[in-house]
Design a protein around this motif. Structure first.
Motif: not given
Length: 329
Positions: A28-55
């Motif tokens: 679903e994310l690949s429909k609108v996001i090209v590349g940035q797989k590592e960034v996407t994974k880190q954001l998803l991991v932070a969401l699962m961990a219940g933490g916040h992100c600085m980008i």
């Protein structure tokens, strides 16, 4: 069936759904996001961990689009705040206004944009510390206080704050103590040429299909609880603590390059963040336990905003990334 058996069964069902849903989330994310797989994974991991992100990233790298897309996949209420020098704390948290009610005029609290599941704080370093602290209080306490009354934020609550690495004049950089409240500091860079070509092709054509939701907000809360159940051995915890402790120049056993280039190392919260995030990563990768590989994989986003280099490091062009790589070695 007793309560323990029911809990184990519900955890097993959620684990199974997470594994089957992972591929759908990526599709679903690949429909609108090209590349940035590592960034996407880190954001998803932070969401699962219940933490916040600085980008941290230059303008025009689809930060807003990425966060909004994640909110759609997980059916989360999304809000965006553009931070400016004249932004006031009440513009974030909300304010009381005078309204006409059944009993006459009364003060009514109008919620601000912080009352969302997923909040994008765009260019947080462009607003004064007083307004920054209003958001950081909400991040830490998951509540805001207005006119002496406490208002609880809805769960899950996830903040992604961006900092622009260019045009630093007239900004108010967050102090290290405030940066420490963020689970990750994620770096987003320019795309490779072939990915950039694909972005231009897509964005200059007719819009593709809409993103379909995969998980709900309630399931995210359940996943955050499941993350804390992921087993981690004492050896791995000790490894994470050692890794963090060695970043402090005054610590016993600190390497020579740490004493030479680092002014201030990471604190205990970094070790907590490292282990919790590693649990989330292990769960996302269908692992049943945490290994040192997950700790090493997340060392940079966890530590890069918690290690303060000295002037000597700047003079010799030594970066935080190089320091963390040496620590892992």
């Amino acid at each position: 069936m007793n309560t323990t058996d029911e809990t184990i069964e519900s955890h097993a069902e959620l684990f199974e759904k997470l594994q089957t849903g992972r591929k759908r989330v990526e599709e679903e994310l690949s429909k609108v996001i090209v590349g940035q797989k590592e960034v996407t994974k880190q954001l998803l991991v932070a969401l699962m961990a219940g933490g916040h992100c600085m980008i941290t990233g230059a303008p025009g790298l689809a930060k807003t689009l990425l966060v909004k897309s994640i909110s759609q996949v997980f059916q989360l209420n999304f809000q965006r705040i553009q931070f400016t020098p004249d932004l006031m704390p009440a513009d974030i948290t909300g304010t009381e206004i005078l309204t006409d009610g059944p009993a006459g005029r009364e003060l009514t609290f109008v919620k601000g944009p912080v009352f969302a599941n997923l909040l994008l704080a765009d260019e947080i370093n462009r607003t004064p510390p007083k307004t920054q602290s209003a958001l950081l209080e909400a991040m830490q306490e998951h509540q805001v206080t207005a006119a002496g009354a406490r208002h609880t934020l809805q769960e899950p609550f996830f903040v992604l704050a961006t900092q622009n690495p260019v045009e630093m004049e007239g900004t108010y950089p967050l102090p290290e103590a405030q940066l420490d409240r963020f689970l990750f500091n994620v770096l987003i860079d320019y795309l490779p040429e072939e990915d950039e070509v694909e972005v231009v092709r897509r964005t200059t054509m007719r819009q593709g299909g809409a993103i379909e939701p995969v998980f709900t907000a309630e399931e995210i809360i359940a996943i955050q609880s499941l993350v804390r159940e992921v087993p981690v051995s004492s050896d791995v915890i000790e490894y994470a603590v050692r890794l963090v402790a060695r970043s402090r120049p005054a610590a016993e056993g600190a390497p020579e390059f740490i004493r030479k280039y680092v002014n201030w190392g990471a604190g205990t919260r970094a070790a907590q963040a490292l282990v919790l995030a590693a649990k989330a990563l292990a769960l996302w990768e269908s692992k049943s336990y945490v290994a040192k590989e997950q700790i090493n994989a997340l060392a940079k986003p966890v530590l890069r905003h918690r290690i303060l280099l000295n002037y000597r490091a700047e003079a010799e062009s030594t970066t935080v990334e190089q320091i963390i790589e040496k620590l892992i070695e």
